[in-house]
Design a protein around this motif. Structure first.
Motif, PDB file in Angstrom:
ATOM      1  N   UNK A  33      31.750  23.926  -2.959  1.00  0.00           N
ATOM      2  CA  UNK A  33      30.489  23.199  -3.132  1.00  0.00           C
ATOM      3  C   UNK A  33      29.378  23.791  -2.266  1.00  0.00           C
ATOM      4  N   UNK A  34      29.746  24.301  -1.095  1.00  0.00           N
ATOM      5  CA  UNK A  34      28.740  24.940  -0.243  1.00  0.00           C
ATOM      6  C   UNK A  34      28.206  26.220  -0.888  1.00  0.00           C
ATOM      7  N   UNK A  35      29.103  26.991  -1.496  1.00  0.00           N
ATOM      8  CA  UNK A  35      28.716  28.289  -2.045  1.00  0.00           C
ATOM      9  C   UNK A  35      28.161  28.196  -3.463  1.00  0.00           C
ATOM     10  N   UNK A  36      28.547  27.157  -4.195  1.00  0.00           N
ATOM     11  CA  UNK A  36      28.083  26.974  -5.578  1.00  0.00           C
ATOM     12  C   UNK A  36      27.513  25.563  -5.716  1.00  0.00           C
ATOM     13  N   UNK A  37      26.420  25.292  -5.010  1.00  0.00           N
ATOM     14  CA  UNK A  37      25.941  23.909  -4.868  1.00  0.00           C
ATOM     15  C   UNK A  37      25.373  23.294  -6.138  1.00  0.00           C
ATOM     16  N   UNK A  38      24.988  24.111  -7.106  1.00  0.00           N
ATOM     17  CA  UNK A  38      24.333  23.565  -8.292  1.00  0.00           C
ATOM     18  C   UNK A  38      25.308  23.234  -9.414  1.00  0.00           C
ATOM     19  N   UNK A  39      26.572  23.582  -9.232  1.00  0.00           N
ATOM     20  CA  UNK A  39      27.470  23.521 -10.387  1.00  0.00           C
ATOM     21  C   UNK A  39      27.584  22.122 -10.983  1.00  0.00           C
ATOM     22  N   UNK A  40      27.903  21.136 -10.142  1.00  0.00           N
ATOM     23  CA  UNK A  40      28.114  19.796 -10.694  1.00  0.00           C
ATOM     24  C   UNK A  40      26.847  19.254 -11.352  1.00  0.00           C
ATOM     25  N   UNK A  41      25.721  19.539 -10.744  1.00  0.00           N
ATOM     26  CA  UNK A  41      24.454  19.074 -11.310  1.00  0.00           C
ATOM     27  C   UNK A  41      24.198  19.710 -12.673  1.00  0.00           C
ATOM     28  N   UNK A  42      24.475  20.996 -12.778  1.00  0.00           N
ATOM     29  CA  UNK A  42      24.147  21.714 -14.006  1.00  0.00           C
ATOM     30  C   UNK A  42      25.203  21.552 -15.089  1.00  0.00           C
ATOM     31  N   UNK A  43      26.467  21.397 -14.687  1.00  0.00           N
ATOM     32  CA  UNK A  43      27.546  21.308 -15.676  1.00  0.00           C
ATOM     33  C   UNK A  43      27.836  19.876 -16.089  1.00  0.00           C
ATOM     34  N   UNK A  44      27.542  18.934 -15.213  1.00  0.00           N
ATOM     35  CA  UNK A  44      27.789  17.536 -15.532  1.00  0.00           C
ATOM     36  C   UNK A  44      29.247  17.146 -15.486  1.00  0.00           C
ATOM     37  N   UNK A  45      30.080  17.941 -14.813  1.00  0.00           N
ATOM     38  CA  UNK A  45      31.505  17.629 -14.701  1.00  0.00           C
ATOM     39  C   UNK A  45      32.101  18.454 -13.570  1.00  0.00           C
ATOM     40  N   UNK A  46      33.328  18.126 -13.189  1.00  0.00           N
ATOM     41  CA  UNK A  46      34.012  18.889 -12.152  1.00  0.00           C
ATOM     42  C   UNK A  46      34.502  20.218 -12.721  1.00  0.00           C
ATOM     43  N   UNK A  47      34.318  21.305 -11.999  1.00  0.00           N
ATOM     44  CA  UNK A  47      34.735  22.620 -12.505  1.00  0.00           C
ATOM     45  C   UNK A  47      36.244  22.817 -12.428  1.00  0.00           C
ATOM     46  N   UNK A  48      36.853  23.046 -13.559  1.00  0.00           N
ATOM     47  CA  UNK A  48      38.298  23.231 -13.627  1.00  0.00           C
ATOM     48  C   UNK A  48      38.748  24.428 -12.792  1.00  0.00           C
ATOM     49  N   UNK A  49      37.968  25.504 -12.829  1.00  0.00           N
ATOM     50  CA  UNK A  49      38.360  26.716 -12.110  1.00  0.00           C
ATOM     51  C   UNK A  49      38.480  26.492 -10.613  1.00  0.00           C
ATOM     52  N   UNK A  50      37.731  25.533 -10.072  1.00  0.00           N
ATOM     53  CA  UNK A  50      37.840  25.247  -8.642  1.00  0.00           C
ATOM     54  C   UNK A  50      39.265  24.831  -8.279  1.00  0.00           C
ATOM     55  N   UNK A  51      39.939  24.148  -9.200  1.00  0.00           N
ATOM     56  CA  UNK A  51      41.316  23.723  -8.931  1.00  0.00           C
ATOM     57  C   UNK A  51      42.275  24.909  -8.923  1.00  0.00           C
ATOM     58  N   UNK A  52      41.991  25.931  -9.721  1.00  0.00           N
ATOM     59  CA  UNK A  52      42.857  27.114  -9.716  1.00  0.00           C
ATOM     60  C   UNK A  52      42.892  27.747  -8.326  1.00  0.00           C
ATOM     61  N   UNK A  53      41.743  27.818  -7.693  1.00  0.00           N
ATOM     62  CA  UNK A  53      41.687  28.378  -6.340  1.00  0.00           C
ATOM     63  C   UNK A  53      42.317  27.430  -5.327  1.00  0.00           C
TER      64      UNK A  53
END
Length: 424
Positions: A133-153
């Motif tokens: 979230x620190x490095x990709x701060x806009x994702x949730x705002x722009x995607x409107x959902x939790x990023x699945x790929x974040x769980x892979x990491x």
């Protein structure tokens, strides 16, 4: 012992006990850092976090939540929350309010140490989400959902950390494998660690199914970008029709941000996996499989060794790792078959069916013949196993256990109906 630790510290409730939040947060954060620093995986993550300004302000808080989530990272609060409902279960304590739990944790190092020891892998998982979230701060705002790929990491990082800890001191793992110890946190972390695969695609697919199909609220970055692109196209039409050009401009900017973050993170994730796979997964499968053999947990040993052996072709393993997998896989099949022959009369239907199922799947995966003398045993008991899992599935309310019973019901039903013959 854990309950005693809690009860000895109970004092009359004091007003405003949440005043201990900040002081407890500082202590937990420092003690978790000490625990994570014991492994290379933890040190690497902490080094990444140290480069982000937000980590210095991160809080670690205990709060009750009615979900089944053990912990979570809240980007708006910049806090990792430990679900106090499960803290109480871990210590077998009664239902104290959060204020009292925070006070006890702040005031007693022995209690904190016990908690930190067992929660550390789960906390590390949430720290991965923090740095994302620190490095990709806009994702949730722009995607409107939790990023699945974040769980892979996050899962791979957690599993690597657990692997390092267990190799350094396997006592907890051995006790869990032999069935002499468990707790809710340990069961959770080993639930992922035990399902490693030589194939990273299968590993990620397991995670995808859980988050997309079961939990919901998660979306891949690719789908998010397509969804946002369609939204931008719609807003463009609306903008020209209504004169609301500003909305279209904002949406177009958000799409550009989302595409950039998707591409940046995709490169990072590919590199993250490529540097670690398959060396890590092979080492973990061998390590767990060998321990399972020693502890006579044959279903786990077969899954780690024999099935991994079958999937080893083309995995890019070093020759010595490939040879070890094949040798140990063959040994697991032989030992498991011998164990079933000697002990099947002492097993209940669940234990027997799981041993036969694991042996059958391992033989099928590796092209080995299923032991002829055990075929009659399987044919005799599979209808009983099907009936057992049907009853358990019908009565179960916990989603995870219900899925387990359903998977086994389907498996033994197919066998009982003659839909799939035993491997020959």
């Amino acid at each position: 012992m854990r309950l005693l630790l809690f009860l000895l510290l109970l004092l009359p409730p004091s007003a405003g006990a949440l005043q201990y939040d900040a002081r407890l947060s500082a202590k937990l954060k420092k003690e978790f850092e000490g625990k994570l620093s014991a492994a290379q995986t933890g040190r690497e993550l902490l080094a990444r976090l140290a480069k982000t300004p937000s980590y210095a302000r991160l809080k670690v808080l205990a709060r009750k939540d009615d979900s089944e989530t053990l912990a979570w990272f809240d980007p708006d609060d910049n806090a990792v929350y430990l679900n106090s409902r499960f803290i109480l279960k871990f210590f077998a304590a009664r239902d104290f309010r959060d204020a009292k739990i925070v006070e006890i944790l702040w005031g007693n190092k022995e209690v904190r140490t016990e908690l930190v020891k067992y929660v550390a892998p789960i906390y590390l998982h949430e720290l991965v989400h923090a740095v994302q979230c620190y490095l990709y701060p806009e994702y949730r705002q722009d995607a409107g959902a939790n990023p699945l790929e974040f769980e892979y990491e996050a899962y791979l990082t957690e599993d690597m950390y657990v692997h390092e800890l267990m190799k350094a001191d396997p006592a907890l793992l051995r006790a869990f494998i032999r069935g002499t110890y468990t707790d809710l946190y340990t069961a959770n972390i080993f639930g992922s660690y035990f399902t490693l695969s030589l194939d990273p695609g299968k590993y990620r697919e397991k995670i995808r199914r859980y988050y997309e199909e079961r939990l919901g609220g998660y979306v891949s970055m690719e789908k998010a970008a397509v969804r946002k692109q369609n939204s931008v196209a719609d807003s463009k039409i609306f903008a020209y029709a209504s004169g609301e050009v500003g909305t279209y401009a904002r949406d177009n900017t958000a799409l550009a941000r989302l595409r950039k973050e998707k591409n940046d993170y995709a490169r990072f994730l590919d590199d993250f996996y490529n540097k670690r796979w398959p060396a890590f997964s092979a080492d973990a499968l061998l390590f767990v499989g060998e321990l399972a053999l020693k502890e006579k947990n044959y279903p786990l040993a077969l899954d780690c060794l024999a099935v991994a052996d079958a999937n080893s072709a083309g995995a890019g393993l070093a020759p010595e790792a490939l040879s070890s997998l094949k040798t140990k896989g063959a040994l697991a099949v032989l030992e498991a078959a011998s164990f079933v022959r000697d002990s099947h009369k002492k097993m209940d239907i669940e234990v027997l069916s799981q041993h036969l199922k694991a042996l059958e799947k391992a033989c099928a995966a590796t092209g080995r013949p299923f032991p002829g003398d055990l075929s009659a045993l399987a044919e005799k008991h599979y209808p009983e196993a099907m009936a057992y899992y049907a009853r358990k599935h019908a009565a179960e309310t916990d989603p995870s256990r219900k899925d387990y019973y359903k998977e086994n019901l389907d498996y033994f039903a197919a066998r009982g109906e003659g839909g799939a013959a035993l491997p020959e």
